[in-house]
Motif scaffolding. Structure first.
Motif, PDB file in Angstrom:
ATOM      1  N   LEU A   1      17.357   6.569  -4.190  1.00 40.11           N
ATOM      2  CA  LEU A   1      16.336   6.560  -3.135  1.00 40.11           C
ATOM      3  C   LEU A   1      14.940   6.774  -3.715  1.00 40.11           C
ATOM      4  O   LEU A   1      13.978   6.136  -3.281  1.00 40.11           O
ATOM      5  CB  LEU A   1      16.641   7.627  -2.088  1.00 40.11           C
ATOM      6  N   ARG A   2      14.822   7.665  -4.707  1.00 37.98           N
ATOM      7  CA  ARG A   2      13.526   7.858  -5.383  1.00 37.98           C
ATOM      8  C   ARG A   2      13.068   6.565  -6.044  1.00 37.98           C
ATOM      9  O   ARG A   2      11.900   6.196  -5.959  1.00 37.98           O
ATOM     10  CB  ARG A   2      13.639   8.953  -6.445  1.00 37.98           C
TER      11      ARG A   2
ATOM     12  N   VAL B   1      -1.466   0.063   1.183  1.00 39.64           N
ATOM     13  CA  VAL B   1      -1.546   0.480  -0.220  1.00 39.64           C
ATOM     14  C   VAL B   1      -1.763   1.994  -0.319  1.00 39.64           C
ATOM     15  O   VAL B   1      -1.192   2.657  -1.171  1.00 39.64           O
ATOM     16  CB  VAL B   1      -2.684  -0.278  -0.949  1.00 39.64           C
ATOM     17  N   ALA B   2      -2.564   2.548   0.576  1.00 37.92           N
ATOM     18  CA  ALA B   2      -2.918   3.970   0.506  1.00 37.92           C
ATOM     19  C   ALA B   2      -1.908   4.890   1.188  1.00 37.92           C
ATOM     20  O   ALA B   2      -1.687   6.007   0.726  1.00 37.92           O
ATOM     21  CB  ALA B   2      -4.298   4.181   1.132  1.00 37.92           C
ATOM     22  N   TRP B   3      -1.286   4.458   2.272  1.00 38.73           N
ATOM     23  CA  TRP B   3      -0.452   5.344   3.088  1.00 38.73           C
ATOM     24  C   TRP B   3       0.844   5.753   2.385  1.00 38.73           C
ATOM     25  O   TRP B   3       1.241   6.900   2.430  1.00 38.73           O
ATOM     26  CB  TRP B   3      -0.164   4.698   4.430  1.00 38.73           C
ATOM     27  N   LYS B   4       1.540   4.826   1.781  1.00 44.10           N
ATOM     28  CA  LYS B   4       2.761   5.102   1.004  1.00 44.10           C
ATOM     29  C   LYS B   4       3.805   5.866   1.812  1.00 44.10           C
ATOM     30  O   LYS B   4       4.239   6.968   1.464  1.00 44.10           O
ATOM     31  CB  LYS B   4       2.429   5.831  -0.288  1.00 44.10           C
ATOM     32  N   ALA B   5       4.238   5.258   2.908  1.00 44.32           N
ATOM     33  CA  ALA B   5       5.193   5.892   3.820  1.00 44.32           C
ATOM     34  C   ALA B   5       6.499   6.278   3.131  1.00 44.32           C
ATOM     35  O   ALA B   5       7.072   7.330   3.425  1.00 44.32           O
ATOM     36  CB  ALA B   5       5.488   4.962   5.000  1.00 44.32           C
ATOM     37  N   ASN B   6       6.969   5.457   2.217  1.00 42.89           N
ATOM     38  CA  ASN B   6       8.256   5.745   1.572  1.00 42.89           C
ATOM     39  C   ASN B   6       8.186   6.973   0.675  1.00 42.89           C
ATOM     40  O   ASN B   6       9.119   7.782   0.647  1.00 42.89           O
ATOM     41  CB  ASN B   6       8.734   4.518   0.794  1.00 42.89           C
TER      42      ASN B   6
END
Length: 159
Positions: free
Chosen positions: A15-16, A98-103
């Motif tokens: 998952l990482r 690009v900035a939010w990086k939800a994952n």
């Protein structure tokens, strides 16, 4: 003598890797900033946002299987929906993606749950099913709305 391995260890490692691939796999030359495949998928009209959200939903599903409580799962889904909704806005949405990086945010939530000394009540199966079904329906609605708005703009420009 070998010690038994936690079955979540390999799953967590995968998952990482998946979240890094989606959010921070590629270094932008000349900077320290990293982007992943998720913003690149978002450049594909409709299908890219759907594909990115489905892969992100897998991380939520895996977190639920690992016993993450409801409130954390809701936060994870919020992260995905916000990224998808803002991602439908041309250019600005791609920059936000690009900035939010939800994952990566969702992996932090998962890892903080796993590292917590206090056990939390895991979400029940029906909650998880309804949460993920709602996520998928919301993503499809967001994409449909984005396509509809795009068709209005294209129609107005070429009329």
């Amino acid at each position: 003598m070998t010690t038994p391995r936690d079955p979540n260890t390999n799953h967590l490692r995968r998952l990482r890797t998946l979240s890094r691939l989606l959010d921070s796999a590629i270094t932008i030359p000349g900077t320290r900033y990293r982007v992943g495949l998720d913003p690149l998928l978002g450049l594909l009209p409709a299908g890219g946002d759907i594909a990115g959200a489905l892969v992100s939903a897998y991380i939520v599903f895996a977190a639920a299987q690992m016993g993450v409580p409801r409130n954390s799962l809701l936060q994870m889904v919020y992260n995905i929906l916000l990224e998808t909704l803002v991602g439908t806005v041309p250019v600005l949405g791609d920059l936000f993606d690009v900035a939010w990086k939800a994952n990566l945010k969702n992996m932090e939530l998962l890892e903080s749950h796993l590292g917590s000394p206090r056990p939390a009540k895991p979400a029940d199966k029906w909650f998880v099913f309804l949460l993920l079904a709602g996520l998928i329906l919301a993503v499809l609605a967001i994409v449909a709305l984005g396509l509809w708005i795009l068709s209005l703009i294209v129609g107005a420009v070429f009329q």
